[in-house]
Design a protein around this motif. Structure first.
Motif, PDB file in Angstrom:
ATOM      1  N   SER A 161      -3.401  35.017  10.663  1.00 53.25           N
ATOM      2  CA  SER A 161      -2.059  34.690  10.157  1.00 53.25           C
ATOM      3  C   SER A 161      -2.074  34.561   8.642  1.00 53.25           C
ATOM      4  N   LEU A 162      -3.178  34.046   8.094  1.00 50.83           N
ATOM      5  CA  LEU A 162      -3.293  33.941   6.638  1.00 50.83           C
ATOM      6  C   LEU A 162      -3.225  35.331   6.001  1.00 50.83           C
ATOM      7  N   VAL A 163      -3.983  36.263   6.590  1.00 51.95           N
ATOM      8  CA  VAL A 163      -4.034  37.635   6.086  1.00 51.95           C
ATOM      9  C   VAL A 163      -2.652  38.282   6.137  1.00 51.95           C
ATOM     10  N   VAL A 164      -1.978  38.127   7.286  1.00 51.19           N
ATOM     11  CA  VAL A 164      -0.661  38.757   7.441  1.00 51.19           C
ATOM     12  C   VAL A 164       0.358  38.090   6.511  1.00 51.19           C
ATOM     13  N   PHE A 165       0.226  36.765   6.339  1.00 45.68           N
ATOM     14  CA  PHE A 165       1.137  36.064   5.438  1.00 45.68           C
ATOM     15  C   PHE A 165       0.995  36.617   4.011  1.00 45.68           C
ATOM     16  N   ALA A 166      -0.263  36.785   3.580  1.00 44.93           N
ATOM     17  CA  ALA A 166      -0.506  37.336   2.238  1.00 44.93           C
ATOM     18  C   ALA A 166       0.106  38.733   2.140  1.00 44.93           C
ATOM     19  N   GLY A 167      -0.117  39.551   3.168  1.00 44.91           N
ATOM     20  CA  GLY A 167       0.430  40.907   3.174  1.00 44.91           C
ATOM     21  C   GLY A 167       1.953  40.905   3.088  1.00 44.91           C
ATOM     22  N   SER A 168       2.600  40.017   3.860  1.00 44.52           N
ATOM     23  CA  SER A 168       4.067  39.973   3.863  1.00 44.52           C
ATOM     24  C   SER A 168       4.594  39.553   2.498  1.00 44.52           C
TER      25      SER A 168
ATOM     26  N   SER B 252       0.204  44.813  17.022  1.00 46.79           N
ATOM     27  CA  SER B 252       1.442  44.235  17.550  1.00 46.79           C
ATOM     28  C   SER B 252       1.502  42.749  17.228  1.00 46.79           C
ATOM     29  N   LEU B 253       0.346  42.108  17.252  1.00 44.67           N
ATOM     30  CA  LEU B 253       0.310  40.696  16.871  1.00 44.67           C
ATOM     31  C   LEU B 253       0.697  40.550  15.399  1.00 44.67           C
ATOM     32  N   ALA B 254       0.111  41.413  14.545  1.00 47.51           N
ATOM     33  CA  ALA B 254       0.376  41.333  13.106  1.00 47.51           C
ATOM     34  C   ALA B 254       1.842  41.631  12.797  1.00 47.51           C
ATOM     35  N   MET B 255       2.443  42.609  13.508  1.00 52.40           N
ATOM     36  CA  MET B 255       3.839  42.938  13.192  1.00 52.40           C
ATOM     37  C   MET B 255       4.775  41.801  13.594  1.00 52.40           C
TER      38      MET B 255
ATOM     39  N   PHE C 172       7.035  35.686   9.313  1.00 52.79           N
ATOM     40  CA  PHE C 172       6.771  35.255   7.933  1.00 52.79           C
ATOM     41  C   PHE C 172       7.828  35.780   6.961  1.00 52.79           C
ATOM     42  N   THR C 173       8.185  37.059   7.134  1.00 49.06           N
ATOM     43  CA  THR C 173       9.176  37.639   6.220  1.00 49.06           C
ATOM     44  C   THR C 173      10.509  36.909   6.348  1.00 49.06           C
ATOM     45  N   SER C 174      10.915  36.573   7.596  1.00 46.04           N
ATOM     46  CA  SER C 174      12.188  35.850   7.736  1.00 46.04           C
ATOM     47  C   SER C 174      12.088  34.461   7.128  1.00 46.04           C
ATOM     48  N   VAL C 175      10.915  33.824   7.293  1.00 51.93           N
ATOM     49  CA  VAL C 175      10.767  32.482   6.728  1.00 51.93           C
ATOM     50  C   VAL C 175      10.808  32.548   5.199  1.00 51.93           C
ATOM     51  N   LEU C 176      10.106  33.535   4.608  1.00 53.82           N
ATOM     52  CA  LEU C 176      10.114  33.672   3.144  1.00 53.82           C
ATOM     53  C   LEU C 176      11.529  33.949   2.633  1.00 53.82           C
ATOM     54  N   ALA C 177      12.267  34.795   3.365  1.00 56.61           N
ATOM     55  CA  ALA C 177      13.645  35.091   2.954  1.00 56.61           C
ATOM     56  C   ALA C 177      14.503  33.831   3.047  1.00 56.61           C
ATOM     57  N   MET C 178      14.252  33.051   4.096  1.00 53.22           N
ATOM     58  CA  MET C 178      15.001  31.807   4.271  1.00 53.22           C
ATOM     59  C   MET C 178      14.724  30.858   3.098  1.00 53.22           C
TER      60      MET C 178
END
Lengths: 123, 239
Positions: free
Chosen positions: B97-104, B210-213, B219-225
């Motif tokens: 999740s850390l990796v995907v968060f950084a990517g997002s 699929s887990l990462a997407m 994460f993207t919705s949370v960052l936008a929020m």
């Protein structure tokens, strides 16, 4: 069929919560609640597994009508084409390399065998 | 005869059938020539047919729209691979999740930054932000940021398609070969379209993807929020 009913119910639940003011997209709320329900055992995996994997496996199909729809908005796309394409290319590359690179550093020690290699997601 | 044909042309069922047929054909082509991405061939064939038969997109969409609607339930359905992989990958989950968060985060910053540097309007910049996540999520994020959902959908589709076609090659060039790393990178960058491609070649990569997407979508919705809340706190609304 029960699986589809449950999944659509969660989507509607998410859309409803979004409508009531929760500031996250309805489908994301649905996804989070659905995953929580699976984790808490409120929804059993075997009720929803087949329907869910049918949808997930054929997601490509679901994008086809939208792709055809791109032809109807070429004017708008052309107007902002350069900026949007530059943004798309740069960002795609950045995400691929940050995520891939970080994952390479942080996850490479994990046993691949940790994942069940039986074809449980594909029939 | 002509009246019968015209009558059939007004039926949504015909367009559902047409879409399914084009999809089946594209999967066949893909099996024969692996480099032809099914979404690309299906779209080209479909656009050609609609053009040749003079079918307006709006009529086609009376049937085709059913599939677009199903993207919503399909996003919720991602809970199943998320749950299954989450159990198997318990130890990896926090790092993934850390990796995907950084990517997002990097994805949103570069997408918005480059669009803005190229002189795009604020609305276009906002439309570009959620381009790495799957359509139903991206459209809602775009709307919440006062972007143009149609432009976002176009960006999402093109990102997914380009990422699915050249993403694995770029990762190979960068010597990123581990199944987990490839899955995470494609899932975070090219959402469902990239994930579906991976599933056709590697079960493991597809599952991680699929887990990462799904994570990237959250994460993207949370960052936008957060971005929205920040603007609201500043009292200025959207600049």
């Amino acid at each position: 069929m029960l699986g589809f009913v449950i999944i659509v119910a969660f989507e509607l639940l998410g859309a409803g919560l979004h409508r009531l003011g929760v500031p996250l997209p309805g489908s994301v709320l649905g996804l989070i609640l659905f995953t929580l329900a699976l984790m808490l055992g409120l929804v059993r995996l075997e009720w929803v597994e087949r329907s869910a994997l049918l949808l997930v496996r054929h997601m490509t199909l679901l994008f086809i009508p939208l792709m055809a729809g791109l032809t109807t908005m070429t004017a708008e796309l052309r107007k902002n084409g350069v900026a949007l394409l530059a943004s798309l290319g740069a960002s795609l590359l950045a995400v691929l390399l940050t995520t891939g690179g970080l994952a390479h550093l942080l996850l490479r020690d994990d046993e691949i065998a940790e994942i069940n290699r039986e074809a449980d997601l594909l029939p | 005869m002509i009246r019968l044909i015209l009558h059939l042309f007004a039926r949504p069922a015909l367009y559902i059938l047409l879409t399914l047929a084009v999809y089946a054909l594209s999967l066949r082509l893909h099996r024969r020539w692996a480099w032809i991405h099914p979404l690309l061939s299906a779209s080209v064939v479909l656009i050609f047919l609609l053009w040749e038969l003079h079918i307006p997109y709006a009529s086609y969409n009376t049937g085709g729209g059913v599939f677009t609607y199903l993207l919503g339930p399909a996003t919720v359905a991602l809970g199943v691979p998320m749950y299954k992989q989450g159990i198997k990958l318990k130890a990896t989950l926090p790092r993934l999740s850390l990796v995907v968060f950084a990517g997002s985060a990097v994805g949103m910053i570069t997408a918005g930054g480059v669009a803005s540097l190229c002189g795009a309007s604020h609305r276009m910049v906002m439309s570009a932000l959620p381009k790495s996540v799957t359509t139903p999520i991206a459209i809602e994020v775009s709307r919440s940021l006062h972007g143009d959902p149609a432009i976002t959908a176009a960006m999402v589709l093109l990102t997914g398609l380009v990422g699915a076609v050249i993403g694995p090659g770029i990762l190979r060039l960068a010597r990123i070969l581990h199944d987990h790393a490839v899955g995470a990178a494609i899932g975070a960058s090219s959402h469902a379209i990239g994930t579906a491609s991976l599933f056709r070649s590697s079960e493991t990569q597809g599952s991680i993807s699929s887990l990462a997407m799904a994570m990237a979508g959250i994460f993207t919705s949370v960052l936008a929020m957060l971005l929205n809340l920040y603007w609201r706190a500043q009292g200025s609304g959207h600049p």
